[in-house]
Scaffold this motif. Structure first.
Motif, mmCIF file in Angstrom:
data_model
loop_
_atom_site.group_PDB
_atom_site.id
_atom_site.type_symbol
_atom_site.label_atom_id
_atom_site.label_comp_id
_atom_site.label_asym_id
_atom_site.label_seq_id
_atom_site.Cartn_x
_atom_site.Cartn_y
_atom_site.Cartn_z
ATOM 1 N N PHE A 105 64.830 -39.024 59.777
ATOM 2 C CA PHE A 105 64.292 -40.121 58.966
ATOM 3 C C PHE A 105 62.880 -39.833 58.465
ATOM 4 O O PHE A 105 62.456 -40.394 57.449
ATOM 5 N N LEU A 106 62.150 -38.965 59.175
ATOM 6 C CA LEU A 106 60.787 -38.614 58.773
ATOM 7 C C LEU A 106 60.657 -37.097 58.776
ATOM 8 O O LEU A 106 60.157 -36.502 59.737
ATOM 9 N N PRO A 107 61.098 -36.437 57.712
ATOM 10 C CA PRO A 107 61.103 -34.961 57.685
ATOM 11 C C PRO A 107 59.731 -34.334 57.864
ATOM 12 O O PRO A 107 59.634 -33.166 58.260
ATOM 13 N N ALA A 108 58.654 -35.095 57.600
ATOM 14 C CA ALA A 108 57.306 -34.548 57.776
ATOM 15 C C ALA A 108 57.024 -34.220 59.239
ATOM 16 O O ALA A 108 56.162 -33.387 59.541
ATOM 17 N N ILE A 109 57.727 -34.865 60.144
ATOM 18 C CA ILE A 109 57.601 -34.569 61.575
ATOM 19 C C ILE A 109 58.655 -33.522 61.918
ATOM 20 O O ILE A 109 59.853 -33.758 61.768
ATOM 21 N N SER A 110 58.193 -32.370 62.342
ATOM 22 C CA SER A 110 59.110 -31.261 62.615
ATOM 23 C C SER A 110 60.066 -31.605 63.755
ATOM 24 O O SER A 110 59.808 -32.513 64.556
ATOM 25 N N LEU A 111 61.167 -30.859 63.818
ATOM 26 C CA LEU A 111 62.143 -31.083 64.874
ATOM 27 C C LEU A 111 61.520 -30.861 66.244
ATOM 28 O O LEU A 111 61.754 -31.640 67.179
ATOM 29 N N ALA A 112 60.721 -29.810 66.376
ATOM 30 C CA ALA A 112 60.085 -29.527 67.663
ATOM 31 C C ALA A 112 59.145 -30.653 68.067
ATOM 32 O O ALA A 112 59.098 -31.058 69.246
ATOM 33 N N ALA A 113 58.375 -31.199 67.111
ATOM 34 C CA ALA A 113 57.477 -32.313 67.425
ATOM 35 C C ALA A 113 58.278 -33.553 67.834
ATOM 36 O O ALA A 113 57.890 -34.290 68.736
ATOM 37 N N GLY A 114 59.408 -33.777 67.148
ATOM 38 C CA GLY A 114 60.258 -34.906 67.516
ATOM 39 C C GLY A 114 60.837 -34.753 68.912
ATOM 40 O O GLY A 114 60.920 -35.720 69.671
ATOM 41 N N ILE A 115 61.237 -33.519 69.257
ATOM 42 C CA ILE A 115 61.764 -33.284 70.610
ATOM 43 C C ILE A 115 60.658 -33.470 71.651
ATOM 44 O O ILE A 115 60.915 -33.959 72.763
ATOM 45 N N ALA A 116 59.428 -33.098 71.305
ATOM 46 C CA ALA A 116 58.306 -33.343 72.213
ATOM 47 C C ALA A 116 58.156 -34.849 72.475
ATOM 48 O O ALA A 116 57.934 -35.274 73.618
ATOM 49 N N LEU A 117 58.268 -35.650 71.413
ATOM 50 C CA LEU A 117 58.243 -37.108 71.599
ATOM 51 C C LEU A 117 59.396 -37.550 72.482
ATOM 52 O O LEU A 117 59.204 -38.344 73.413
ATOM 53 N N GLY A 118 60.601 -37.046 72.206
ATOM 54 C CA GLY A 118 61.756 -37.425 73.011
ATOM 55 C C GLY A 118 61.595 -37.050 74.468
ATOM 56 O O GLY A 118 61.978 -37.806 75.365
ATOM 57 N N ALA A 119 61.008 -35.877 74.733
ATOM 58 C CA ALA A 119 60.784 -35.458 76.113
ATOM 59 C C ALA A 119 59.784 -36.376 76.804
ATOM 60 O O ALA A 119 59.930 -36.708 77.986
ATOM 61 N N ALA A 120 58.764 -36.813 76.067
ATOM 62 C CA ALA A 120 57.749 -37.687 76.667
ATOM 63 C C ALA A 120 58.326 -39.045 77.042
ATOM 64 O O ALA A 120 57.982 -39.606 78.100
ATOM 65 N N VAL A 121 59.207 -39.592 76.199
ATOM 66 C CA VAL A 121 59.734 -40.943 76.468
ATOM 67 C C VAL A 121 61.005 -40.915 77.307
ATOM 68 O O VAL A 121 61.534 -41.976 77.660
ATOM 69 N N SER A 122 61.495 -39.738 77.659
ATOM 70 C CA SER A 122 62.790 -39.660 78.347
ATOM 71 C C SER A 122 62.763 -39.985 79.845
ATOM 72 O O SER A 122 63.756 -40.498 80.363
ATOM 73 N N PRO A 123 61.674 -39.710 80.600
ATOM 74 C CA PRO A 123 61.764 -39.926 82.054
ATOM 75 C C PRO A 123 61.391 -41.339 82.475
ATOM 76 O O PRO A 123 60.246 -41.766 82.270
ATOM 77 N N PRO A 124 62.304 -42.101 83.057
ATOM 78 C CA PRO A 124 61.930 -43.411 83.609
ATOM 79 C C PRO A 124 60.967 -43.264 84.779
ATOM 80 O O PRO A 124 61.040 -42.304 85.548
ATOM 81 N N ASP A 125 60.059 -44.212 84.885
ATOM 82 C CA ASP A 125 59.154 -44.306 86.027
ATOM 83 C C ASP A 125 59.717 -45.404 86.921
ATOM 84 O O ASP A 125 59.675 -46.584 86.565
ATOM 85 N N PRO A 126 60.256 -45.069 88.103
ATOM 86 C CA PRO A 126 61.020 -46.041 88.881
ATOM 87 C C PRO A 126 60.183 -46.995 89.719
ATOM 88 O O PRO A 126 60.738 -47.804 90.450
ATOM 89 N N VAL A 127 58.850 -46.916 89.628
ATOM 90 C CA VAL A 127 58.007 -47.705 90.529
ATOM 91 C C VAL A 127 58.317 -49.195 90.418
ATOM 92 O O VAL A 127 58.580 -49.876 91.408
ATOM 93 N N ILE A 360 53.760 -41.270 83.111
ATOM 94 C CA ILE A 360 54.139 -39.899 82.778
ATOM 95 C C ILE A 360 54.356 -39.765 81.278
ATOM 96 O O ILE A 360 53.960 -38.769 80.658
ATOM 97 N N THR A 361 54.976 -40.771 80.680
ATOM 98 C CA THR A 361 55.193 -40.760 79.232
ATOM 99 C C THR A 361 53.875 -40.676 78.486
ATOM 100 O O THR A 361 53.710 -39.872 77.559
#
Length: 537
Positions: A105-127, A360-361
C-alpha cells in the motif's frame, strides 16, 4: 541527573499508587500506568525518551530471566508444539505479512523496512495478560502457553528485526541469508544459555551463603545476554534458556534460605521494572508524533490500519488453523497428551486476546537507524514508529482492560480443588518419606528416644491433618475448594498464636529484656512459620 532522580522517586510513588487502585478496581495496572504516562507526556516539562540500548541491555534481560525462573521447563516441554507455533511461526508470519502489506500500500517503504516493522510489532509482551489471567484463575495450560510464548518470541522477533534492518540499510533482502542468520542466532543463543546454566550450577554447588547466591542470580541474565551479543547470537534466547534450566535446577542446588531470599529480590525487581516500563511507554508520545509532518493523513491511516489489522486478526486465524485443522494429523502421529490436546473455542478466544504488546516493540522500533548505508534517510522511520506505538497502545490498553471480562465470560477457570489436592498428596508423600528416613536413622544410628518420638509425633500429626484435608478436597464440586469451618478455624488459631508470640517478643524488647538483634532472629523464626500457612484471600 537531578530530574532523573526526581522522576525515579515520583515513578515509584506512582507505581505504588496505581497498584493500590488496580487492586481496588480490578483494572490492569499495566494499562493504568500507561495511561498515566500518556497524561504525563502531555504536560509541560521534560520527558524521558526511551533509549533502546538501555531497554535491551538493562531492562529486558532481568525481566525475561525472572519470568523463565518462575516458568516450568517440564510444562513448556509438554506444550512445545503450540509454544513453538506461537513464538516462532506466528512471529515470522506477522513480520512477513505486515512487511508485504505496508510495502504493497505504501511502495515508498521498502519490503525490508516493512518486515522490520512487522518484526517489532510481532512479539506479545505477556506481563499484563499473565497478571490478569492469574487473578482470574486461568487454567494452567493457558498460563503455560502464554508464558512459553512470551519467553521465546522476543528472540525470534529481535533476530528477524536485526536481519531486516540490515537488509533495509544495505538495500537488499535475501530469504536464504535471512534463514541462515536466523538459524545461527537461534542455535548460538541456545548453546550460550546452556553453557551459562551449567556454569551457574557449578558455582552454586560451591556456594552456600544466601547473599552470594542472590548476587550470582542477579548478574546471571546480564552475563548470558552480553555473552550472546558479543559472539553475535541471540542474547535474548540465551537469557531465556539459562533461566529455564536454572529455575528447573534451583530446588536441587539451592538451600531454603537462598530460595526465599532470591525469590523476594526477583519479585521486587519485577514489580519496579515493569512499573517503570509501562510509565515509559506512555511518555513516548511526543517522540513518536514529532516527525509525522512529512506524511499525508491518508498514508498515516493506511499504514496504521494495515499494521493493526494484521496484528489483531492474524493471531486468532493462526490459532484456529493450527489448533482445529491438524487434529486428524495429531491422531495419525500417535495422538496427543492432555497437555498437548488442541484448544477449544473458548481457549482460542482467550489466547487470541492475550497478545498485548509492550516495551520490546518500542525498544526495537526506536533502534531503527536514522540513515541507510548510502546516507539517505531510513524509509518511513517516523511512520513506522507511529504504527508500532499505536499497536502497543491499542493492545496494552484496549485488550488489557477487556481481557478479564472476556476470561470471565468464557467461564474458563483453573480447577483449584484439583491443584490443592495435588499439593496435599505431595505433602503426604513427603511426610511419609520423612517417617521412612526417621525409621532408617533409628536403626542405623543411636538417636535420643525423646527426639525420635517428637519427630515421629509431629509427622504423624501432619499426616492426619493432610488426610482430613484430602477428604474435604475430594468432595469438591466445579473445581471450587470447599470451605471447611474446622480447617479455617485451625488456621486462624495458628495465626493468632504467632501474633501472640510476636507481641510478647516486642513487649520484652520494649522493657529492655531482649536486644533488637535477638528480636530480629526470633521474629524471622516466626515469619518463616507464618510463611508456610496458606495465604488469606
Amino acid at each position: 541527573m537531578t530530574h532523573i532522580l526526581i522522576f525515579m522517586v515520583a515513578g515509584v510513588a506512582l507505581v505504588l499508587a496505581v497498584e493500590l487502585v488496580a487492586h481496588r478496581t480490578k483494572l490492569p495496572a499495566a494499562a493504568l500506568l500507561t495511561v498515566c504516562g500518556l497524561i504525563y507526556a502531555t504536560l509541560p516539562g521534560t520527558n524521558i525518551v526511551l533509549d533502546p540500548h538501555v531497554i535491551l541491555t538493562f531492562i529486558l534481560p532481568p525481566l525475561l530471566y525472572s519470568a523463565a525462573l518462575n516458568s516450568s521447563l517440564i510444562a513448556i516441554g509438554k506444550n512445545l508444539r503450540p509454544v513453538i507455533s506461537l513464538s516462532v511461526g506466528l512471529v515470522l508470519a506477522t513480520a512477513l505479512l505486515v512487511g508485504f502489506g505496508v510495502h504493497l500500500f505504501l511502495p515508498a517503504i521498502s519490503l525490508a523496512a516493512g518486515i522490520a516493522l512487522g518484526a517489532a510489532v510481532s512479539p506479545p509482551d505477556p506481563v499484563a495478560a499473565l497478571a490478569i489471567g492469574r487473578r482470574a484463575g486461568l487454567p494452567p495450560k493457558l498460563i503455560t502457553l502464554i508464558e512459553g510464548e512470551g519467553l521465546l518470541n522476543d528472540a525470534t522477533a529481535l533476530t528477524t528485526f536485526t536481519v531486516a534492518v540490515a537488509a533495509a540499510t544495505s538495500g537488499g533482502f535475501s530469504v536464504g541469508l535471512f534463514g541462515f542468520k536466523f538459524l545461527v542466532a537461534a542455535v548460538g543463543g541456545l548453546a550460550v544459555g546452556i553453557v551459562i546454566a551449567l556454569l551457574i550450577r557449578l558455582l552454586r554447588s560451591r556456594i552456600s551463603d544466601p547473599l552470594m547466591v542472590n548476587s550470582l542470580s542477579l548478574i546471571t541474565p546480564f552475563a548470558a545476554y552480553l555473552l550472546g551479543e558479543e559472539i553475535h547470537v541471540s542474547g535474548v534466547l540465551a537469557v531465556v534458556v539459562a533461566g529455564l534450566i536454572i529455575g528447573h535446577d534451583t530446588p536441587r542446588f539451592s538451600s531454603g534460605a537462598s530460595r526465599l531470599q532470591t525469590s523476594a529480590v526477583w519479585r521486587l525487581v519485577d514489580f519496579l521494572l515493569e512499573g517503570f516500563v509501562f510509565i515509559l511507554i506512555g511518555q513516548q508520545l511526543p517522540a513518536v508524533v514529532k516527525g509525522l509532518g512529512a506524511y499525508s493523513t491518508s498514508d498515516i491511516v493506511v499504514a496504521v490500519a494495515v499494521t493493526l489489522a494484521v496484528v489483531l486478526l492474524l493471531r486468532p486465524v493462526w490459532l484456529l488453523v493450527t489448533q482445529f485443522l491438524p487434529r486428524r494429523l495429531h491422531t495419525r502421529l500417535g495422538g496427543t497428551s492432555a497437555a498437548e490436546s488442541p484448544l477449544n473455542g473458548r481457549e482460542v478466544l482467550v489466547m487470541s486476546w492475550s497478545g498485548t504488546r509492550g516495551v520490546i516493540t518500542l525498544a526495537a522500533i526506536f533502534s531503527l537507524p536514522l540513515l541507510t548505508s548510502d546516507g539517505t534517510p531510513f524509509p518511513g522511520r517516523d511512520l513506522l514508529l507511529l504504527c508500532s506505538y499505536v499497536v502497543v497502545l491499542v493492545t496494552l490498553i484496549g485488550q488489557g482492560v477487556t481481557f478479564a471480562p472476556i476470561v470471565r465470560a468464557t467461564g474458563l477457570k483453573a480447577d483449584a480443588a484439583a491443584e490443592a489436592l495435588e499439593r496435599n498428596e505431595a505433602r503426604t508423600a513427603a511426610a511419609n518419606a520423612g517417617l521412612s528416613r526417621l525409621a532408617q536413622m533409628t536403626e542405623d544410628e543411636h538417636l535420643p528416644s525423646d527426639s525420635v518420638d517428637s519427630l515421629r509425633t509431629n509427622l504423624e500429626h501432619r499426616l492426619e491433618r493432610y488426610q482430613r484435608r484430602a477428604d474435604v478436597l475430594e468432595s469438591a464440586r466445579n473445581g471450587e475448594i470447599p470451605v471447611s469451618p474446622e480447617y479455617e478455624a485451625a488456621l486462624a488459631a495458628r495465626r493468632s498464636v504467632i501474633d501472640a508470640q510476636r507481641e510478647e517478643l516486642l513487649r520484652r524488647r520494649d522493657l529492655g529484656h531482649l536486644s533488637d538483634a535477638s528480636l530480629r532472629v526470633l521474629e524471622r523464626e516466626l515469619d518463616l512459620e507464618e510463611f508456610t500457612l496458606p495465604r488469606r484471600h
